[in-house]
Design a protein around this motif. Structure first.
Motif, PDB file in Angstrom:
ATOM      1  N   MET A  59       0.814  -1.215   0.000  1.00 38.75           N
ATOM      2  CA  MET A  59       0.000   0.000   0.000  1.00 38.75           C
ATOM      3  C   MET A  59       0.854   1.274   0.000  1.00 38.75           C
ATOM      4  N   GLN A  60       2.017   1.210   0.593  1.00 45.06           N
ATOM      5  CA  GLN A  60       2.834   2.422   0.724  1.00 45.06           C
ATOM      6  C   GLN A  60       4.206   2.227   0.074  1.00 45.06           C
ATOM      7  N   PRO A  61       4.779   3.278  -0.477  1.00 44.51           N
ATOM      8  CA  PRO A  61       4.157   4.616  -0.577  1.00 44.51           C
ATOM      9  C   PRO A  61       3.076   4.644  -1.660  1.00 44.51           C
ATOM     10  N   THR A 107      -0.672   8.676  -7.213  1.00 44.65           N
ATOM     11  CA  THR A 107      -1.925   9.156  -7.810  1.00 44.65           C
ATOM     12  C   THR A 107      -1.970   8.782  -9.279  1.00 44.65           C
ATOM     13  N   LEU A 108      -3.176   8.469  -9.749  1.00 46.37           N
ATOM     14  CA  LEU A 108      -3.395   8.155 -11.163  1.00 46.37           C
ATOM     15  C   LEU A 108      -4.540   9.002 -11.698  1.00 46.37           C
ATOM     16  N   SER A 109      -4.470   9.309 -12.982  1.00 43.89           N
ATOM     17  CA  SER A 109      -5.549  10.074 -13.630  1.00 43.89           C
ATOM     18  C   SER A 109      -6.747   9.169 -13.869  1.00 43.89           C
ATOM     19  N   PHE A 110      -7.932   9.693 -13.594  1.00 40.36           N
ATOM     20  CA  PHE A 110      -9.168   8.927 -13.817  1.00 40.36           C
ATOM     21  C   PHE A 110     -10.301   9.898 -14.084  1.00 40.36           C
ATOM     22  N   CYS A 111     -10.868   9.826 -15.317  1.00 38.29           N
ATOM     23  CA  CYS A 111     -12.028  10.648 -15.689  1.00 38.29           C
ATOM     24  C   CYS A 111     -11.792  12.132 -15.408  1.00 38.29           C
ATOM     25  N   GLY A 112     -10.629  12.602 -15.768  1.00 38.87           N
ATOM     26  CA  GLY A 112     -10.370  14.033 -15.650  1.00 38.87           C
ATOM     27  C   GLY A 112      -9.917  14.489 -14.287  1.00 38.87           C
ATOM     28  N   VAL A 161      -4.034   5.952  -5.107  1.00 40.47           N
ATOM     29  CA  VAL A 161      -4.114   4.499  -5.258  1.00 40.47           C
ATOM     30  C   VAL A 161      -2.927   3.855  -4.544  1.00 40.47           C
ATOM     31  N   PRO A 162      -3.023   2.540  -4.251  1.00 42.99           N
ATOM     32  CA  PRO A 162      -1.892   1.855  -3.617  1.00 42.99           C
ATOM     33  C   PRO A 162      -0.652   1.912  -4.500  1.00 42.99           C
TER      34      PRO A 162
END
Length: 428
Positions: free
Chosen positions: A20-22, A25-30, A35-36
């Protein structure tokens, strides 16, 4: 998205801290979502080989989504307005005549009136003859003015109307002059004079037949397309291209606006993509087209949801229940295709369950024809409708749903959607 306290109770949601760490972030629908760090390990833990397409399984069965939705529906009953509820009146069809129908029926009415005038003459009812001739001329002038407003001056049809009115005038004058001399002209009517009057009374009919033929050529069947999204234009494009090349159809493309919806259903931002459609097509501004005046022979919609899509909505004026008041043929063509679905195959269980989101919607029931991608999908639509509204309604809908194909499947002239659409458009 999930409700974390509920997820903590389930041991299958326990993962090593190093997975889970670190985080990242991922792009999703703008937008960006946290996210893990090792997404792949989490997805494999939940789904196994998540790259493999699996059609079987439950539908949109989040832990509490369906249960709570069912509870809300049972509580609110008929006051639950979030989902479409079928009503028999949705299958009712208002009687609508296209502009083309109106002018052709008017010409046919003139022909019938001409026949009545001649029959009245044969009976010796000259007063009736004069009344019918006078009325016919007034109505013909009105028709001529209407055509000029629609098509401009110099049309062949208006020239025949002018000759028709001239013939009516000469027939009227001859009968009037005879009545001024003889109180009962039929008693003393010579054979030569009778033949001359019959010829003058028949002459308007000659121009009426010419008029009817001219109207059929001048007033082609009008088809209006109402796409809302440029990226979905390909679902209509082969059909539009075919109609634009046809000599017996006038094709109008009217991109329509749509709105995002907020959490409680209210409209948010408006989107209009008229400038984003492929170049080379004449696009008509939705604000300039008068549906009540134009009365097209057919309207094609690409969005069937009306107010029951919780994410977005086309402008309410363009809802299917509204559009069927302006045409006698409302056609719905889906903007998408799916994998084939067999209602009896357990592997298709999830897909069949999720058909409720695009089958049990107003446009499918309001439309006079829905064209889906295949005969197998037609069967799936009808089975879903049977479960939603009953077998009797499904049998009625079997006449309104065609499995002719989809423009997204690379159709050619004379095949699938194009052939089915033309058959429907020209059906008597």
């Amino acid at each position: 998205m999930s409700y974390l306290p509920d997820q903590l109770k389930d041991e299958k949601n326990y993962y090593l801290k190093t997975i889970m760490q670190p985080g990242k972030t991922l792009s999703f629908c703008g937008t960006k979502l946290p996210v893990p760090g090792d997404c792949d390990a989490v997805l494999q833990g939940i789904y196994g080989d998540y790259h493999k397409k699996v059609k079987a399984g439950g539908d949109h069965g989040y832990p509490y989504f369906k249960k709570n939705e069912k509870l809300l529906k049972e509580t609110f009953k008929e006051n639950w307005l979030q989902d479409y509820a079928f009503k028999e009146k949705d299958l009712e069809r208002p009687e609508v005549y296209s502009f083309r129908d109106i002018v052709l029926k008017t010409a046919e009415y003139f022909i019938a009136s001409q026949k009545k005038s001649f029959e009245a003459f044969v009976r010796g009812d000259f007063s009736m003859v004069l009344a019918l001739l006078s009325k016919a001329q007034e109505e013909a002038i009105t028709l001529g003015n209407t055509i000029e407003q629609k098509k401009g001056t110099g049309t062949e049809s208006v020239s025949y109307i002018e000759e028709y009115c001239e013939a009516l005038y000469h027939a009227y004058q001859s009968i009037s002059e005879l009545l001024a001399i003889e109180e009962n002209p039929m008693e003393n009517l010579s054979s030569a004079l009778r033949k001359d009057l019959e010829r003058k009374l028949k002459k308007p009919g000659y121009y009426l037949r010419k008029l009817h033929s001219a109207l059929e050529k001048e007033f082609k069947r009008q088809v209006v397309f109402l796409p809302h999204s440029a990226k979905h234009f390909d679902s209509l494009r082969p059909l539009i291209d075919s109609l634009l090349k046809a000599e017996d159809v006038e094709c109008t493309i009217i991109p329509i606006p749509y709105f995002d919806r907020l959490g409680l259903g209210e409209f948010s931002d408006m989107h209009y993509e008229g400038e984003n459609f492929p170049k080379g097509y004449n696009m008509t501004d939705y604000r300039s087209y008068d549906f009540a005046k134009e009365l097209p022979d057919c309207i094609v919609i690409n969005s069937p949801y009306d107010e029951f899509n919780h994410v977005w909505s086309v402008d309410p004026f363009f809802y299917s229940r509204e559009m069927k008041n302006y045409t006698k043929r409302l056609v719905y063509i889906p903007w998408f295709i799916t994998d084939e679905i067999d209602p009896e195959d357990k592997e298709d269980g999830k897909a069949f369950s999720n058909m409720e989101y695009y089958v049990t919607v107003p446009g499918v029931f309001h439309a006079d024809l829905t064209i889906v991608q295949s005969e197998q999908m037609r069967k799936a639509y009808l089975e879903k409708i049977a479960q939603f509204a009953g077998r009797g309604i499904s049998r009625k809908m079997s006449k309104k749903i065609s499995g002719a194909g989809s423009c997204l499947l690379g159709e050619k002239e004379g095949q699938g959607t194009i052939a089915q659409f033309r058959r429907f458009l020209f059906k008597k």
